[in-house]
Design a protein around this motif. Structure first.
Motif, mmCIF file in Angstrom:
data_model
loop_
_atom_site.group_PDB
_atom_site.id
_atom_site.type_symbol
_atom_site.label_atom_id
_atom_site.label_comp_id
_atom_site.label_asym_id
_atom_site.label_seq_id
_atom_site.Cartn_x
_atom_site.Cartn_y
_atom_site.Cartn_z
ATOM 1 N N SER A 190 37.856 40.957 33.404
ATOM 2 C CA SER A 190 37.917 39.542 33.769
ATOM 3 C C SER A 190 39.093 38.852 33.110
ATOM 4 O O SER A 190 39.785 39.426 32.271
ATOM 5 C CB SER A 190 36.616 38.833 33.357
ATOM 6 O OG SER A 190 36.550 38.696 31.951
ATOM 7 N N LYS A 191 39.264 37.602 33.509
ATOM 8 C CA LYS A 191 40.301 36.768 32.906
ATOM 9 C C LYS A 191 39.723 36.057 31.695
ATOM 10 O O LYS A 191 39.373 34.878 31.733
ATOM 11 C CB LYS A 191 40.824 35.755 33.927
ATOM 12 C CG LYS A 191 41.628 36.385 35.048
ATOM 13 C CD LYS A 191 42.251 35.324 35.929
ATOM 14 C CE LYS A 191 43.164 35.938 36.980
ATOM 15 N NZ LYS A 191 43.798 34.916 37.825
ATOM 16 N N ILE A 210 36.120 35.359 34.321
ATOM 17 C CA ILE A 210 35.996 35.378 35.770
ATOM 18 C C ILE A 210 36.518 36.708 36.304
ATOM 19 O O ILE A 210 37.674 37.064 36.068
ATOM 20 C CB ILE A 210 36.770 34.220 36.429
ATOM 21 C CG1 ILE A 210 36.278 32.866 35.893
ATOM 22 C CG2 ILE A 210 36.623 34.272 37.951
ATOM 23 C CD1 ILE A 210 34.848 32.550 36.228
ATOM 24 N N MET A 211 35.666 37.432 37.013
ATOM 25 C CA MET A 211 36.102 38.642 37.708
ATOM 26 C C MET A 211 36.577 38.246 39.102
ATOM 27 O O MET A 211 35.873 37.535 39.821
ATOM 28 C CB MET A 211 34.951 39.645 37.831
ATOM 29 C CG MET A 211 34.557 40.316 36.543
ATOM 30 S SD MET A 211 33.468 41.741 36.843
ATOM 31 C CE MET A 211 32.123 40.974 37.726
ATOM 32 N N GLU A 212 37.748 38.704 39.480
ATOM 33 C CA GLU A 212 38.293 38.416 40.796
ATOM 34 C C GLU A 212 38.420 39.705 41.595
ATOM 35 O O GLU A 212 38.786 40.749 41.051
ATOM 36 C CB GLU A 212 39.653 37.720 40.681
ATOM 37 C CG GLU A 212 39.575 36.319 40.096
ATOM 38 C CD GLU A 212 40.897 35.586 40.174
ATOM 39 O OE1 GLU A 212 41.919 36.249 40.476
ATOM 40 O OE2 GLU A 212 40.909 34.365 39.930
ATOM 41 N N TYR A 213 38.122 39.618 42.896
ATOM 42 C CA TYR A 213 38.181 40.760 43.788
ATOM 43 C C TYR A 213 39.311 40.560 44.797
ATOM 44 O O TYR A 213 39.798 39.431 44.988
ATOM 45 C CB TYR A 213 36.840 40.920 44.501
ATOM 46 C CG TYR A 213 35.707 41.300 43.574
ATOM 47 C CD1 TYR A 213 35.323 42.629 43.423
ATOM 48 C CD2 TYR A 213 35.025 40.334 42.825
ATOM 49 C CE1 TYR A 213 34.288 42.981 42.564
ATOM 50 C CE2 TYR A 213 33.994 40.683 41.964
ATOM 51 C CZ TYR A 213 33.633 42.009 41.839
ATOM 52 O OH TYR A 213 32.619 42.349 40.978
ATOM 53 N N PHE A 216 39.299 37.692 47.110
ATOM 54 C CA PHE A 216 39.242 36.399 46.412
ATOM 55 C C PHE A 216 37.825 35.989 46.000
ATOM 56 O O PHE A 216 37.600 34.848 45.592
ATOM 57 C CB PHE A 216 39.875 35.277 47.248
ATOM 58 C CG PHE A 216 41.289 35.560 47.653
ATOM 59 C CD1 PHE A 216 42.309 35.549 46.715
ATOM 60 C CD2 PHE A 216 41.590 35.884 48.969
ATOM 61 C CE1 PHE A 216 43.610 35.832 47.082
ATOM 62 C CE2 PHE A 216 42.892 36.163 49.341
ATOM 63 C CZ PHE A 216 43.909 36.147 48.394
ATOM 64 N N ARG A 217 36.893 36.896 46.094
ATOM 65 C CA ARG A 217 35.549 36.628 45.564
ATOM 66 C C ARG A 217 35.653 36.522 44.051
ATOM 67 O O ARG A 217 36.342 37.302 43.396
ATOM 68 C CB ARG A 217 34.607 37.760 45.962
ATOM 69 C CG ARG A 217 33.207 37.657 45.361
ATOM 70 C CD ARG A 217 32.395 36.530 46.003
ATOM 71 N NE ARG A 217 31.111 36.383 45.362
ATOM 72 C CZ ARG A 217 30.044 37.131 45.609
ATOM 73 N NH1 ARG A 217 30.109 38.100 46.502
ATOM 74 N NH2 ARG A 217 28.905 36.907 44.990
ATOM 75 N N ARG A 218 34.924 35.563 43.477
ATOM 76 C CA ARG A 218 34.954 35.343 42.027
ATOM 77 C C ARG A 218 33.532 35.384 41.481
ATOM 78 O O ARG A 218 32.626 34.756 42.036
ATOM 79 C CB ARG A 218 35.592 33.981 41.704
ATOM 80 C CG ARG A 218 37.079 33.911 42.037
ATOM 81 C CD ARG A 218 37.544 32.461 42.138
ATOM 82 N NE ARG A 218 37.428 31.751 40.884
ATOM 83 C CZ ARG A 218 38.373 31.702 39.952
ATOM 84 N NH1 ARG A 218 39.521 32.344 40.147
ATOM 85 N NH2 ARG A 218 38.207 31.017 38.837
ATOM 86 N N SER A 220 31.434 35.021 37.722
ATOM 87 C CA SER A 220 31.577 34.616 36.322
ATOM 88 C C SER A 220 30.727 35.487 35.414
ATOM 89 O O SER A 220 29.618 35.898 35.772
ATOM 90 C CB SER A 220 31.188 33.143 36.150
ATOM 91 O OG SER A 220 29.852 32.926 36.580
ATOM 92 N N LYS A 357 32.525 47.079 38.625
ATOM 93 C CA LYS A 357 32.725 45.803 39.319
ATOM 94 C C LYS A 357 32.057 45.809 40.690
ATOM 95 O O LYS A 357 31.478 44.805 41.121
ATOM 96 C CB LYS A 357 34.218 45.504 39.445
ATOM 97 C CG LYS A 357 34.899 45.182 38.120
ATOM 98 C CD LYS A 357 36.367 44.839 38.292
ATOM 99 C CE LYS A 357 36.561 43.523 39.012
ATOM 100 N NZ LYS A 357 37.981 43.113 39.034
ATOM 101 N N ARG A 361 29.018 43.323 41.878
ATOM 102 C CA ARG A 361 29.114 42.498 43.092
ATOM 103 C C ARG A 361 27.942 42.779 44.033
ATOM 104 O O ARG A 361 27.358 41.840 44.598
ATOM 105 C CB ARG A 361 30.431 42.771 43.802
ATOM 106 C CG ARG A 361 30.559 42.012 45.119
ATOM 107 C CD ARG A 361 31.950 42.068 45.670
ATOM 108 N NE ARG A 361 32.036 41.298 46.906
ATOM 109 C CZ ARG A 361 33.166 40.963 47.508
ATOM 110 N NH1 ARG A 361 34.320 41.329 46.963
ATOM 111 N NH2 ARG A 361 33.166 40.275 48.622
#
Length: 401
Positions: A190-191, A210-213, A216-218, A220, A357, A361
């Protein structure tokens, strides 16, 4: 709360060293992250009535708490902006010859982060929750203005002391003992940039990442400081961090495949025992957490001998009835966690993180999807609620303090 401030002389140096680390952690935690704050609120006094002309005084303003749309706003920001932590609404205007009906006092709206539970600080009674941006909660009513029913005498507004208790809202909550690699994993997927080091109690406050895919799915994630045995009775910093797990949709158990020992004089708990003990701590704190969707991750697979440790842990988990009797009675949970996935990773080397990840999801989608299955009238009603809520939010933003 820390119970080991007074150290007997017969304690060895290693025990003293551990106690110092824990005590220092508490001291460093306090100024950097605030998850509870006491404030004083008072509704406005009503305006006096005018008896001989039948004039009515204005009502005192109310005090309301409102969820902010600013995701970066914190209780620390509120404390810095209002160091006195006192909030009073305006008094109502008294009746006069020029204006027999006095104007109502202006209400005030206290802006707070999302995920705040409000308690009466004196009685401990729960008043309400502010979950989302635009949520409002009346915490102190203004006094009534003077009129013929109260002999034209104004009334004081309500006053009370409140405790604002923050419980982080995140999709995924990391659960594990110190030094299991939670912060390394958070940094890898994540960021977020939590503190990372090779000793326990590195994480002293919760971190949100925040994990981003690719689409653009996010999602937390909340990295919570490591638990210790007895967290459910508030040993270490137990309650300060266990409460944040309550607001997450998915629990991610992060377990060192080699086990964990709180300090050198403690017996080493193997990976299977760690899973059981984490489950037991959650169960003793809040039984509902055991039915929460969960994923189990065995970390540090890059180290020599990890595959053998993993094989033993998986064998014990697959037939836990044969091994649970070997545990101390107070370590045995009443029921086992139902993990949707069990993975082995190396957060340090980045091994199998894509699989993790994807599993996160998929689990989150299974939780969220049933709530989106609205058709016909149900969908229309839900849209109407959202529209009304957005209008209320826009009105509130204009008068926030």
């Amino acid at each position: 709360m820390v119970y080991s401030i007074f150290i007997p002389i017969q304690f060895n140096f290693k025990m003293v060293r551990f106690t110092t680390i824990l005590f220092t952690s508490v001291r460093r935690y306090s100024p950097t992250f605030i998850d509870s704050l006491r404030i004083y609120v008072r509704g406005g006094t009503g305006g006096a009535g005018l008896m001989h002309l039948g004039g009515i005084g204005g009502r005192g303003g109310d005090v309301l708490i409102v969820g902010t749309p600013d995701s970066e706003f914190s209780l620390k920001d509120l404390k810095n902006k209002f160091p006195e932590k006192r909030f009073s609404a305006d008094a109502g205007e008294p009746s006069s010859r020029r204006s027999l009906s006095g104007w109502n006092g202006r209400s005030i709206f206290i802006q707070v982060p999302q995920g705040i539970t409000i308690f009466d600080a004196d009685t401990g009674k729960k008043i309400g929750i502010v979950n989302k941006a635009g949520d409002r909660l009346l915490v102190a009513r203004g006094g009534k203005g003077g009129d013929r029913f109260n002999r034209f005498q104004s009334r004081k507004g309500e006053s009370r002391k409140l405790l604002l208790d923050l419980r982080l809202i995140a999709d995924v909550g990391f659960v594990g003992f110190p030094n299991a690699g939670k912060s390394t994993l958070m940094n890898a997927i994540s960021k977020a940039t939590p503190t990372i080091a090779d000793y326990p109690f590195t994480t002293l406050r919760p971190h949100i990442g925040i994990m981003e895919y690719p689409d653009f799915r996010r999602i937390s994630c909340a990295d919570l400081p490591g638990l210790i045995e007895g967290a459910h009775i508030n040993l270490g910093m137990g309650h300060k961090f266990l409460k944040h797990i309550e607001r997450t949709k998915l629990l991610l158990f992060v377990v060192d495949v080699f086990g964990f020992s709180l300090y050198t004089n403690h017996n080493l708990r193997d990976a299977f025992e760690n899973v059981q003990l984490l489950t037991k701590e959650l169960e003793l704190y809040n039984k509902k957490l055991i039915s929460r969707p969960a994923i189990l991750v065995f970390n540090k697979m890059d180290m020599e001998g990890a595959n053998d440790k993993l094989e033993i842990a998986l064998e014990k988990l697959s037939s836990w009835e044969n091994y649970v009797d070997s545990l101390p009675e107070d370590m045995i949970p009443n029921r086992q966690m139902n993990f949707s996935s069990i993975l082995s990773i190396s957060a340090k080397q980045g091994t199998s993180l894509y699989e993790l990840k994807d599993s996160i999801r998929q689990a989150i989608d299974e939780i969220v999807t049933p709530k989106l299955r609205l058709t016909g009238d149900e969908n229309n009603k839900e849209l109407e609620k959202l529209h009304e809520r957005s209008l209320e939010t826009n009105l509130v933003r204009n008068v926030i303090v």
